[in-house]
Write a protein that holds these residues in place. Structure first.
Motif, PDB file in Angstrom:
ATOM      1  N   UNK A  28      35.957  37.297  49.380  1.00 26.76           N
ATOM      2  CA  UNK A  28      36.570  37.571  48.083  1.00 26.76           C
ATOM      3  C   UNK A  28      35.555  38.256  47.177  1.00 26.76           C
ATOM      4  N   UNK A  29      36.013  39.274  46.444  1.00 24.84           N
ATOM      5  CA  UNK A  29      35.137  40.014  45.548  1.00 24.84           C
ATOM      6  C   UNK A  29      34.570  41.281  46.152  1.00 24.84           C
ATOM      7  N   UNK A  30      34.683  41.434  47.484  1.00 25.74           N
ATOM      8  CA  UNK A  30      34.197  42.644  48.139  1.00 25.74           C
ATOM      9  C   UNK A  30      35.029  43.847  47.703  1.00 25.74           C
ATOM     10  N   UNK A  31      34.359  44.935  47.376  1.00 27.92           N
ATOM     11  CA  UNK A  31      35.048  46.164  46.993  1.00 27.92           C
ATOM     12  C   UNK A  31      35.100  47.095  48.203  1.00 27.92           C
ATOM     13  N   UNK A  32      36.296  47.581  48.528  1.00 27.00           N
ATOM     14  CA  UNK A  32      36.476  48.506  49.645  1.00 27.00           C
ATOM     15  C   UNK A  32      37.069  49.809  49.116  1.00 27.00           C
TER      16      UNK A  32
ATOM     17  N   UNK B  52      39.522  52.575  44.954  1.00 24.10           N
ATOM     18  CA  UNK B  52      38.994  51.412  45.640  1.00 24.10           C
ATOM     19  C   UNK B  52      39.913  50.220  45.489  1.00 24.10           C
ATOM     20  N   UNK B  53      39.512  49.105  46.071  1.00 24.45           N
ATOM     21  CA  UNK B  53      40.262  47.856  45.960  1.00 24.45           C
ATOM     22  C   UNK B  53      39.293  46.696  46.088  1.00 24.45           C
ATOM     23  N   UNK B  54      39.683  45.567  45.517  1.00 26.66           N
ATOM     24  CA  UNK B  54      38.856  44.367  45.580  1.00 26.66           C
ATOM     25  C   UNK B  54      39.586  43.289  46.364  1.00 26.66           C
ATOM     26  N   UNK B  55      38.862  42.620  47.254  1.00 27.79           N
ATOM     27  CA  UNK B  55      39.435  41.537  48.050  1.00 27.79           C
ATOM     28  C   UNK B  55      39.617  40.308  47.164  1.00 27.79           C
ATOM     29  N   UNK B  56      40.799  39.708  47.238  1.00 30.72           N
ATOM     30  CA  UNK B  56      41.120  38.560  46.399  1.00 30.72           C
ATOM     31  C   UNK B  56      40.838  37.243  47.123  1.00 30.72           C
ATOM     32  N   UNK B  57      40.687  36.179  46.367  1.00 29.34           N
ATOM     33  CA  UNK B  57      40.496  34.846  46.927  1.00 29.34           C
ATOM     34  C   UNK B  57      41.816  34.345  47.504  1.00 29.34           C
ATOM     35  N   UNK B  58      41.747  33.802  48.714  1.00 31.81           N
ATOM     36  CA  UNK B  58      42.948  33.275  49.366  1.00 31.81           C
ATOM     37  C   UNK B  58      42.898  31.755  49.413  1.00 31.81           C
ATOM     38  N   UNK B  59      44.016  31.128  49.119  1.00 30.31           N
ATOM     39  CA  UNK B  59      44.096  29.668  49.205  1.00 30.31           C
ATOM     40  C   UNK B  59      44.528  29.265  50.616  1.00 30.31           C
ATOM     41  N   UNK B  60      44.306  27.997  50.951  1.00 29.21           N
ATOM     42  CA  UNK B  60      44.785  27.475  52.233  1.00 29.21           C
ATOM     43  C   UNK B  60      46.303  27.617  52.323  1.00 29.21           C
TER      44      UNK B  60
END
Length: 217
Positions: A34-38, A74-82
Motif C-alpha cells: 500500500x502506498x506504492x506509486x505505479x 500514475x496510480x497509488x496502491x491502496x490498503x486492502x482489508x482482510x
C-alpha cells in the motif's frame, strides 16, 4: 505441416485482463505494498506490453478499489482489508463452482481442458514451471467458456488474479498441488458429478484465499 496434438494453442485472457491480473496478484500478495506509486510507462515496460492495455487495467483496478488513479498518469496502491480479500475469493468461488456444475450439465466438449492439464503435468514432471501460470489461467478460462454464460465469464475475467502462493509455500509446491486439484475437477466433470465438481472447485478457490491471507497475518 503436420498437425501435432502437443502444439495446440491455449486460450488466454485479453491483454488488459492479463495486465490487470498480474497487478491484482502483486497487490493482493503485498508484493506491491500500500502506498506504492505505479505508472503506465513503468508497468508497460515491466510486462512488455503497450500503454493501452495498462491504461485499461488501471481503470479496472481503480473501479475495484485496489488502486487510485492520479492525474499524472500514475496510480497509488491502496490498503486492502482482510474482508476485501475474503469477499473477492468468496465471490470467485461462488461463480466458479457454478461454472463447473454447468459444464457437468451441458455436456460441453472439454477436450481443451484435458489438453491443458496434460501439457501442464508434462512440464511439471520435466521440472519446467515457466508456463504453469498460463496453464492455470487457461484451465479456468476453459471451464468458464464451457459453462456457456458470457456474463459470468466476463465477471470472472475481471476478477482473475493468477497463481498467488503465500509466504509458507513455494510457487512450485503451490503449482503441483493446484495441478492435482485440476485433475480431480476434470474427473468430476467427466463423471457429470455436479455436487463433487462444485465442492472441489470451491475448495480450490478457498485455498487460494487462505494462501493470500497468510500475507496479511
Amino acid at each position: 505441416m503436420n498437425n501435432l496434438d502437443g502444439l495446440k494453442p491455449i486460450k488466454l485472457l485479453p491483454a488488459r485482463e492479463r495486465v490487470a491480473a498480474a497487478l491484482r496478484k502483486v497487490i493482493l500478495t503485498k508484493e506491491l505494498p500500500a502506498g506504492t506509486v505505479i505508472t503506465l510507462e513503468g508497468i508497460a515496460t515491466q510486462l512488455g506490453v503497450s500503454i493501452t492495455p495498462v491504461r485499461e487495467a488501471f481503470q479496472m483496478l481503480n473501479r475495484e478499489g485496489l488502486i487510485i488513479q492520479r492525474h499524472n498518469k500514475g496510480a497509488e496502491v491502496l490498503t486492502l482489508s482482510r474482508k476485501f480479500i475474503q469477499d473477492h475469493f468468496e465471490t470467485r468461488a461462488l461463480l466458479e463452482r457454478e461454472c463447473a456444475a454447468a459444464v457437468c450439465r451441458n455436456g460441453a466438449d472439454i477436450s481443451d481442458l484435458e489438453h491443458i492439464y496434460e501439457n501442464s503435468i508434462q512440464d511439471i514432471t520435466a521440472g519446467d514451471f515457466s508456463n504453469v501460470a498460463n496453464y492455470n489461467q487457461a484451465f479456468h478460462f476453459a471451464i468458464w467458456d464451457a459453462a456457456g454464460n458470457d456474463k459470468v465469464k466476463a465477471l470472472l475475467s475481471d476478477m482473475w488474479n493468477g497463481f498467488a502462493p503465500g509466504h509458507r509455500v513455494t510457487e512450485e509446491e503451490y503449482a503441483k498441488r493446484s495441478i492435482m486439484e485440476h485433475k480431480n475437477i476434470i474427473e468430476a466433470i467427466l463423471a457429470k458429478n455436479e455436487g463433487l465438481a462444485k465442492e472441489l472447485m470451491h475448495a480450490h478457490i478457498m485455498r487460494s484465499r487462505d494462501a493470500i491471507l497468510t500475507n496479511h497475518e
